[in-house]
Design a protein around this motif. Structure first.
Motif, PDB file in Angstrom:
ATOM      1  N   LYS A 196      31.276   3.555  81.638  1.00  0.00           N
ATOM      2  CA  LYS A 196      31.828   4.631  81.215  1.00  0.00           C
ATOM      3  C   LYS A 196      32.921   4.775  82.256  1.00  0.00           C
ATOM      4  N   GLY A 197      33.531   6.049  81.856  1.00  0.00           N
ATOM      5  CA  GLY A 197      34.841   6.447  82.747  1.00  0.00           C
ATOM      6  C   GLY A 197      35.617   7.080  82.065  1.00  0.00           C
ATOM      7  N   THR A 198      37.104   7.079  82.353  1.00  0.00           N
ATOM      8  CA  THR A 198      38.139   7.758  81.888  1.00  0.00           C
ATOM      9  C   THR A 198      38.460   7.213  80.489  1.00  0.00           C
ATOM     10  N   HIS A 199      38.591   5.933  80.272  1.00  0.00           N
ATOM     11  CA  HIS A 199      38.958   5.254  79.023  1.00  0.00           C
ATOM     12  C   HIS A 199      37.725   5.598  78.017  1.00  0.00           C
ATOM     13  N   PHE A 200      36.388   5.475  78.432  1.00  0.00           N
ATOM     14  CA  PHE A 200      35.244   5.670  77.502  1.00  0.00           C
ATOM     15  C   PHE A 200      35.519   7.064  77.079  1.00  0.00           C
ATOM     16  N   TYR A 235      33.193  15.323  81.364  1.00  0.00           N
ATOM     17  CA  TYR A 235      33.447  14.379  82.430  1.00  0.00           C
ATOM     18  C   TYR A 235      33.356  15.176  83.820  1.00  0.00           C
ATOM     19  N   MET A 236      32.516  15.091  84.519  1.00  0.00           N
ATOM     20  CA  MET A 236      31.969  15.706  85.455  1.00  0.00           C
ATOM     21  C   MET A 236      32.253  17.265  85.625  1.00  0.00           C
ATOM     22  N   ASP A 237      33.146  18.194  85.852  1.00  0.00           N
ATOM     23  CA  ASP A 237      33.318  19.534  85.643  1.00  0.00           C
ATOM     24  C   ASP A 237      33.998  19.975  84.460  1.00  0.00           C
TER      25      ASP A 237
END
Length: 243
Positions: free
Chosen positions: A71-75, A179-181
């Motif tokens: 996961k991450g920004t692209h996901f 995505y986090m906050d």
């Protein structure tokens, strides 16, 4: 030599946090990072890979997108684009976005609340170690976890899990990603999103957090900004990196 000493500290259960080195980063925005020493970072990797990831990963919703394997920004970008396309097929451009952003998230996480969320951790000794790590840093009394501490990424992912589950299981928002906050809810009814905002603010208050002024509801036909990308409405939903 440092690794040998770390091995002894782990075996003797004398792990101590050696302090934090602070520095600034400016991409994507200005932030202060608090970094540990080399041996402490090695221990953090071990703790996260062998303890925290197996414990937290099954507890998190699928669309809690930051700092997780595969996961991450692209996901998150691709997942959100898929939400927009699905919604467009059903409702066209009729719909609204609720975006929330937690004010000073890492510096606002409350130690007592976080430790309460970890009270059922199955290993008592490791739980006491986690409590020690939580209390090793404060941005103000009883608040704050350092951004450069790997274990705190997992704490931050889990801290808002009740909020995630309120949105998914109580409010039944199908198109939601965090995505986090930063969180985004998509729904065809503006009035219902207003009701959702009241509910999630109440949950944030229970967690001793508040949303900042970026939190808003706006029409889907406007440009949507999320994770440094602009999303533009057409039948395919194009996204572009912010300039």
């Amino acid at each position: 030599m440092q690794l040998w000493r770390l091995k002894e500290r782990i075996e003797n259960k004398t792990i101590k946090i050696g302090g934090y080195h602070k520095f600034m980063v400016f991409d994507p925005k200005k932030r202060e990072i608090q970094a540990l020493s080399f041996s402490d970072r090695v221990f953090q990797h071990l703790l996260c890979d062998k303890v925290l990831m197996p414990y937290f990963e099954p507890k998190l919703i699928y669309d809690n997108a930051a700092c997780r394997k595969n996961k991450g920004t692209h996901f998150a970008q691709n997942r959100f684009t898929g939400f927009l396309r699905d919604h467009y097929k059903k409702y066209g451009s009729k719909g609204y976005i609720l975006k929330y952003d937690v004010k000073g998230y890492f510096n606002s996480i409350h130690h007592k609340v976080l430790k309460e969320k970890l009270k059922n951790f199955p290993d008592k000794e490791i739980k006491e170690l986690l409590y020690y790590i939580i209390d090793s840093y404060e941005s103000e009394p009883e608040r704050g976890i350092p951004m450069g501490n790997q274990s705190n990424q997992w704490f931050a992912l889990y801290y808002l899990d009740r909020l995630d589950r309120t949105i998914k299981e109580k409010l039944h928002i199908k198109y939601y990603i965090r995505y986090m906050d930063d969180g985004v809810l998509l729904h065809q009814d503006k009035g219902y999103l207003k009701e959702c905002l009241v509910v999630i603010k109440e949950q944030a208050t229970k967690d001793k957090l508040e949303f900042n002024k970026k939190t808003e509801i706006f029409p889907l036909c406007q440009r949507v900004d999320f994770l440094g990308f602009h999303f533009y409405l057409n039948r395919y939903w194009k996204s572009h990196k912010k300039a």
